[in-house]
Design an enzyme around this catalytic site. Structure first.
Site, PDB file in Angstrom:
ATOM      1  N   TYR A  77     -11.857  -3.307  -4.221  1.00 40.06           N
ATOM      2  CA  TYR A  77     -12.956  -2.819  -5.064  1.00 40.06           C
ATOM      3  C   TYR A  77     -13.971  -3.901  -5.414  1.00 40.06           C
ATOM      4  O   TYR A  77     -15.168  -3.681  -5.378  1.00 40.06           O
ATOM      5  CB  TYR A  77     -12.423  -2.162  -6.361  1.00 40.06           C
ATOM      6  CG  TYR A  77     -13.532  -1.597  -7.232  1.00 40.06           C
ATOM      7  CD1 TYR A  77     -14.155  -0.404  -6.886  1.00 40.06           C
ATOM      8  CD2 TYR A  77     -13.971  -2.263  -8.361  1.00 40.06           C
ATOM      9  CE1 TYR A  77     -15.189   0.117  -7.660  1.00 40.06           C
ATOM     10  CE2 TYR A  77     -15.003  -1.765  -9.138  1.00 40.06           C
ATOM     11  CZ  TYR A  77     -15.612  -0.570  -8.783  1.00 40.06           C
ATOM     12  OH  TYR A  77     -16.633  -0.070  -9.543  1.00 40.06           O
ATOM     13  N   ARG A  85      -9.188  -0.538   3.160  1.00 38.82           N
ATOM     14  CA  ARG A  85      -8.865  -0.207   1.765  1.00 38.82           C
ATOM     15  C   ARG A  85      -9.604  -1.112   0.778  1.00 38.82           C
ATOM     16  O   ARG A  85      -9.859  -0.715  -0.356  1.00 38.82           O
ATOM     17  CB  ARG A  85      -7.361  -0.359   1.532  1.00 38.82           C
ATOM     18  CG  ARG A  85      -6.494   0.659   2.261  1.00 38.82           C
ATOM     19  CD  ARG A  85      -6.128   1.821   1.365  1.00 38.82           C
ATOM     20  NE  ARG A  85      -5.095   2.644   1.950  1.00 38.82           N
ATOM     21  CZ  ARG A  85      -4.376   3.537   1.285  1.00 38.82           C
ATOM     22  NH1 ARG A  85      -4.567   3.719  -0.008  1.00 38.82           N
ATOM     23  NH2 ARG A  85      -3.470   4.264   1.899  1.00 38.82           N
ATOM     24  N   THR A 129       0.815  -1.208   0.000  1.00 44.40           N
ATOM     25  CA  THR A 129       0.000   0.000   0.000  1.00 44.40           C
ATOM     26  C   THR A 129       0.851   1.262   0.000  1.00 44.40           C
ATOM     27  O   THR A 129       0.602   2.199  -0.762  1.00 44.40           O
ATOM     28  CB  THR A 129      -0.928   0.017   1.227  1.00 44.40           C
ATOM     29  OG1 THR A 129      -1.755  -1.139   1.210  1.00 44.40           O
ATOM     30  CG2 THR A 129      -1.806   1.257   1.231  1.00 44.40           C
ATOM     31  N   TYR A 168      -2.426 -10.364   2.941  1.00 42.55           N
ATOM     32  CA  TYR A 168      -2.513  -8.988   3.411  1.00 42.55           C
ATOM     33  C   TYR A 168      -3.979  -8.595   3.528  1.00 42.55           C
ATOM     34  O   TYR A 168      -4.673  -8.436   2.539  1.00 42.55           O
ATOM     35  CB  TYR A 168      -1.766  -8.092   2.418  1.00 42.55           C
ATOM     36  CG  TYR A 168      -1.721  -6.614   2.740  1.00 42.55           C
ATOM     37  CD1 TYR A 168      -2.103  -6.095   3.971  1.00 42.55           C
ATOM     38  CD2 TYR A 168      -1.260  -5.718   1.777  1.00 42.55           C
ATOM     39  CE1 TYR A 168      -2.040  -4.747   4.235  1.00 42.55           C
ATOM     40  CE2 TYR A 168      -1.191  -4.358   2.028  1.00 42.55           C
ATOM     41  CZ  TYR A 168      -1.577  -3.872   3.256  1.00 42.55           C
ATOM     42  OH  TYR A 168      -1.516  -2.523   3.511  1.00 42.55           O
ATOM     43  N   ILE A 179       4.632  -4.438   9.781  1.00 42.63           N
ATOM     44  CA  ILE A 179       4.986  -3.822   8.501  1.00 42.63           C
ATOM     45  C   ILE A 179       4.413  -2.424   8.579  1.00 42.63           C
ATOM     46  O   ILE A 179       3.286  -2.165   8.162  1.00 42.63           O
ATOM     47  CB  ILE A 179       4.444  -4.650   7.318  1.00 42.63           C
ATOM     48  CG1 ILE A 179       4.964  -6.097   7.436  1.00 42.63           C
ATOM     49  CG2 ILE A 179       4.862  -4.047   5.981  1.00 42.63           C
ATOM     50  CD1 ILE A 179       4.369  -7.061   6.406  1.00 42.63           C
ATOM     51  N   LYS A 201      -0.507 -10.197   7.161  1.00 42.80           N
ATOM     52  CA  LYS A 201      -0.375  -8.821   7.622  1.00 42.80           C
ATOM     53  C   LYS A 201      -1.784  -8.327   7.884  1.00 42.80           C
ATOM     54  O   LYS A 201      -2.598  -8.215   6.969  1.00 42.80           O
ATOM     55  CB  LYS A 201       0.305  -7.938   6.578  1.00 42.80           C
ATOM     56  CG  LYS A 201       0.348  -6.460   6.979  1.00 42.80           C
ATOM     57  CD  LYS A 201       0.914  -5.581   5.884  1.00 42.80           C
ATOM     58  CE  LYS A 201       0.845  -4.102   6.292  1.00 42.80           C
ATOM     59  NZ  LYS A 201       1.350  -3.193   5.232  1.00 42.80           N
TER      60      LYS A 201
END
Length: 308
Positions: free
Chosen positions: A115, A146, A52, A141, A212, A170
């Protein structure tokens, strides 16, 4: 890197490096190399690119490939390199993950597709297909803020059982109950990394492997030291660093990551402060606040206090 080696080496502060751009919008590969050298010298335990913080959705496929290659070559095996290979496109994710393996990456970080908002069943099929196609260790992840979808604990646990090379996750998930249940369901040997700055230290306390953290971009030594202190059994030092870093964490997330981060790195003289549209630098008011916080941490030297 074998699965067993990955579980031993992929720990601590894996710094998610920004993708620096030149003034003309081109990727600045030379500065990327310099950032990686600086991180390794500063004690970061690993490097991640095209996550990201690396603005992967603003890069072409060819640019993502070259950023991955640049990072692996610059690190020269000194620390593990974990490129982000995921996207909203399944075939592209498969291509980049296979390429990461061919390039010699130590693991691949594969984001929950954004999305599309896939179902849990579709997520299982997506990740399993990718894991089955490669031997490289995979870190899933999960960043629901997001992606607009949360990878549920049951789905992750099923993937861990069915795919031996899915070795960790993550979790950029503010639901701390959720992350506790990840280790309960997946086992304490499953590598749990925090992607939420204020949960980096708490995640270690429940058995996490590390974090991270975008903040490592501007303060790699202190962010890595949190893990070092914890492993050394110096709980007070780890706690002190956790609270010491909070004002920096806060200001770096007052706008969408990595906009404040790139402004800060520009002020530090580390990069030319540039994002690709539709992302842009923070407002002048926020930039003034960022500068004041950086000054408070002593991160603006006379030689590096202006934008490049």
């Amino acid at each position: 890197m074998s699965i067993a080696e990955a579980k031993e080496r992929l720990r601590g502060s894996i710094a998610p490096i920004v993708t620096p751009f030149l003034e003309n919008d081109e990727v600045d590969y030379k500065t990327l190399e310099q950032l990686i050298h600086w991180h390794i010298e500063s004690g970061s335990h690993g490097i991640s690119v095209t996550g990201t913080t690396g603005e992967p959705s603003s890069l072409t496929l060819q640019e993502r490939e070259k950023v991955m290659e640049t990072a692996i070559q610059a690190a020269k095996g000194r620390v593990p390199v974990v490129p982000g290979t995921g996207s909203t496109n399944h075939a592209e994710t498969l291509h980049l993950t296979k390429l990461a393996q061919e390039m010699g990456a130590d693991a691949a970080m594969v984001i929950v597709p954004y999305y599309n908002r896939p179902s849990q069943h579709a997520l299982y099929k997506h990740f399993k297909t990718i894991a089955d196609a490669v031997d490289i260790p995979i870190i899933v992840y999960n960043i629901p803020g997001r992606t607009a979808v949360n990878l549920e604990v049951k789905t992750l646990s099923r993937l861990k059982e069915d795919c031996p090379n899915i070795i960790g996750v993550k979790e950029s998930n503010k639901d701390f109950e959720h992350v506790n249940r990840v280790l309960l369901a997946c086992g304490r040997d499953f590598l749990l990394f925090s992607g939420i700055e204020l949960l980096c230290y708490p995640m270690l306390a429940i058995g996490g492997a590390g974090y991270i953290s975008a903040t490592a971009n501007v303060a790699p030594e202190k962010v890595a030291e949190v893990y070092n202190a914890w492993i050394a059994g110096d709980v007070k030092r780890a706690q002190d660093l956790h609270y010491e870093l909070m004002p920096l964490n806060d200001v770096l997330f007052k706008d969408t990551n990595p906009a404040p981060l790139k402004a800060a790195l520009g002020m530090m003289g580390k990069i030319y402060p540039k994002l690709r549209l539709p992302m842009d630098l923070p407002s002048p008011e926020l930039q003034q606040e960022i500068r004041a916080v950086l000054e408070g941490y002593g991160l603006l030297s006379k030689a590096g206090s202006g934008e490049r």
